[in-house]
Enzyme design. Structure first.
Site, PDB file in Angstrom:
ATOM      1  N   ARG A  64     -10.046   3.305  -2.726  1.00  0.00           N
ATOM      2  CA  ARG A  64     -10.402   4.452  -1.874  1.00  0.00           C
ATOM      3  C   ARG A  64      -9.425   5.613  -2.016  1.00  0.00           C
ATOM      4  O   ARG A  64      -9.601   6.655  -1.394  1.00  0.00           O
ATOM      5  CB  ARG A  64     -10.562   3.987  -0.418  1.00  0.00           C
ATOM      6  CG  ARG A  64     -11.862   3.227  -0.212  1.00  0.00           C
ATOM      7  CD  ARG A  64     -11.950   2.566   1.138  1.00  0.00           C
ATOM      8  NE  ARG A  64     -11.207   1.321   1.178  1.00  0.00           N
ATOM      9  CZ  ARG A  64     -10.616   0.837   2.260  1.00  0.00           C
ATOM     10  NH1 ARG A  64     -10.671   1.508   3.384  1.00  0.00           N
ATOM     11  NH2 ARG A  64      -9.979  -0.306   2.198  1.00  0.00           N
ATOM     12  N   GLU A 101      -2.392  -5.383   5.316  1.00  0.00           N
ATOM     13  CA  GLU A 101      -2.743  -5.846   6.664  1.00  0.00           C
ATOM     14  C   GLU A 101      -3.525  -7.151   6.608  1.00  0.00           C
ATOM     15  O   GLU A 101      -3.410  -7.981   7.495  1.00  0.00           O
ATOM     16  CB  GLU A 101      -3.549  -4.762   7.418  1.00  0.00           C
ATOM     17  CG  GLU A 101      -3.625  -5.028   8.918  1.00  0.00           C
ATOM     18  CD  GLU A 101      -4.558  -4.075   9.667  1.00  0.00           C
ATOM     19  OE1 GLU A 101      -5.174  -3.201   9.047  1.00  0.00           O
ATOM     20  OE2 GLU A 101      -4.659  -4.243  10.896  1.00  0.00           O
TER      21      GLU A 101
HETATM   22  O1  LIG Z   1      -0.802  -0.166   4.459  1.00  0.00           O
HETATM   23  P1  LIG Z   1      -1.414  -1.446   3.978  1.00  0.00           P
HETATM   24  O2  LIG Z   1      -1.291  -2.564   4.983  1.00  0.00           O
HETATM   25  O3  LIG Z   1      -0.896  -1.839   2.643  1.00  0.00           O
HETATM   26  O4  LIG Z   1      -2.991  -1.217   3.841  1.00  0.00           O
HETATM   27  C1  LIG Z   1      -3.565  -0.083   3.268  1.00  0.00           C
HETATM   28  C2  LIG Z   1      -4.399  -0.394   2.066  1.00  0.00           C
HETATM   29  O5  LIG Z   1      -5.469  -1.295   2.407  1.00  0.00           O
HETATM   30  C3  LIG Z   1      -6.688  -0.807   1.860  1.00  0.00           C
HETATM   31  O6  LIG Z   1      -6.864  -1.159   0.533  1.00  0.00           O
HETATM   32  P2  LIG Z   1      -7.544  -2.483  -0.015  1.00  0.00           P
HETATM   33  O7  LIG Z   1      -6.474  -3.298  -0.666  1.00  0.00           O
HETATM   34  O8  LIG Z   1      -8.376  -3.129   1.023  1.00  0.00           O
HETATM   35  O9  LIG Z   1      -8.398  -1.948  -1.238  1.00  0.00           O
HETATM   36  P3  LIG Z   1      -9.738  -1.140  -1.502  1.00  0.00           P
HETATM   37  O10 LIG Z   1      -9.413   0.333  -1.314  1.00  0.00           O
HETATM   38  O11 LIG Z   1      -9.983  -1.480  -2.926  1.00  0.00           O
HETATM   39  O12 LIG Z   1     -10.797  -1.618  -0.551  1.00  0.00           O
HETATM   40  C4  LIG Z   1      -6.493   0.697   1.934  1.00  0.00           C
HETATM   41  O13 LIG Z   1      -7.389   1.363   1.058  1.00  0.00           O
HETATM   42  C5  LIG Z   1      -5.046   0.884   1.537  1.00  0.00           C
HETATM   43  O14 LIG Z   1      -4.894   0.943   0.133  1.00  0.00           O
HETATM   44  N1  LIG Z   2      -7.660  -1.567   9.448  1.00  0.00           N
HETATM   45  C1  LIG Z   2      -7.914  -1.138   8.201  1.00  0.00           C
HETATM   46  N2  LIG Z   2      -9.030  -0.420   7.942  1.00  0.00           N
HETATM   47  C2  LIG Z   2      -9.292   0.009   6.678  1.00  0.00           C
HETATM   48  N3  LIG Z   2      -8.495  -0.231   5.634  1.00  0.00           N
HETATM   49  C3  LIG Z   2      -7.385  -0.934   5.862  1.00  0.00           C
HETATM   50  N4  LIG Z   2      -6.382  -1.310   5.030  1.00  0.00           N
HETATM   51  C4  LIG Z   2      -5.504  -2.011   5.762  1.00  0.00           C
HETATM   52  N5  LIG Z   2      -5.868  -2.093   7.041  1.00  0.00           N
HETATM   53  C5  LIG Z   2      -7.048  -1.421   7.132  1.00  0.00           C
END
Ligand SMILES: O=P(O)(O)OC[C@H]1O[C@H](OP(=O)(O)OP(=O)(O)O)[C@H](O)[C@@H]1O
Ligand SMILES: Nc1ncnc2[nH]cnc12
Length: 179
Positions: A64, A101
């Site tokens: 994203r 998270e």
């Molecule tokens: O601050 P943090 O606890 O590290 O979480 C934030 C990350 O979590 C999500 O990514 P995700 O790994 O779910 O990947 P995606 O964008 O491919 O869905 C979001 O897009 C951030 O990159």
């Molecule tokens: N609560 C949340 N919603 C969307 N993306 C996330 N990545 C980590 N935590 C998230």
């Protein structure tokens, strides 16, 4: 009616889903913000017009972070570098394992796509624990790049993300409670 601010547009279009991708997580789905033209343009303009100092490239984090990084890079006429989940990029790579998270993962970057000393902005949709962005800061620094700043569409409060990135200029376009 006065024009809506970027934070108001994010709020108007953000979809929040309880218990995704696992129980107890209040998922903030920024893809619904990107899907609205006015909100997406406002988000990209906010990142592109911010004073980061010199910017040589924008790093986007899978998945994203890609769209906003590409759009900002185009607006600033600089390159866009993809930071990808493990196993997706070929060639010489740097890797970092991290916790987020709702799990653990590995991110990778190709260090030779930019010269050492390049000033980079790192963009992602969301800051939660900061595990993801801290891993990307480490990758950038291991590649010899200078982190000019970090931009996120949304920061979640009380998960420690800001502290995990202490010392870095963070542009957060909006913030929400984690639960
Ligand atoms: O601050 P943090 O606890 O590290 O979480 C934030 C990350 O979590 C999500 O990514 P995700 O790994 O779910 O990947 P995606 O964008 O491919 O869905 C979001 O897009 C951030 O990159
Ligand atoms: N609560 C949340 N919603 C969307 N993306 C996330 N990545 C980590 N935590 C998230």
């Amino acid at each position: 009616m006065p024009a809506q601010t970027t934070a108001e547009l994010i709020d108007a279009h953000l979809i929040t889903v309880q218990d995704f991708p696992s129980e107890g997580i209040l998922f903030r789905d920024v893809t619904s913000v990107y899907a609205n033209g006015e909100a997406f343009a406002s988000v990209v303009d906010a990142f592109a017009s911010h004073d980061w100092g010199t910017v040589d490239a924008v790093l986007g984090i899978e998945a994203r972070g890609f769209g906003i990084a590409a759009a900002m890079a185009y607006a600033r006429n600089v390159g866009m570098v993809s930071v990808r989940k493990a196993g997706k990029l070929p060639g010489e790579l740097l890797s970092e394992d991290y916790a987020l998270e709702y799990g653990t993962a590995t991110l990778e970057v190709q260090p030779n796509v930019l010269p050492r000393g390049s000033r980079v902005v790192i963009l992602d949709d969301l800051l939660a624990t900061g595990g993801t962005l801290a891993a990307v800061v480490k990758l950038a620094e291991r590649a010899g790049w200078i982190v000019a700043g970090i931009g996120v569409v949304i920061a979640l409060d009380d998960l420690g993300g800001r502290a995990a990135l202490a010392g870095h200029d963070i542009l957060e376009l909006s913030s929400y409670p984690a639960s």
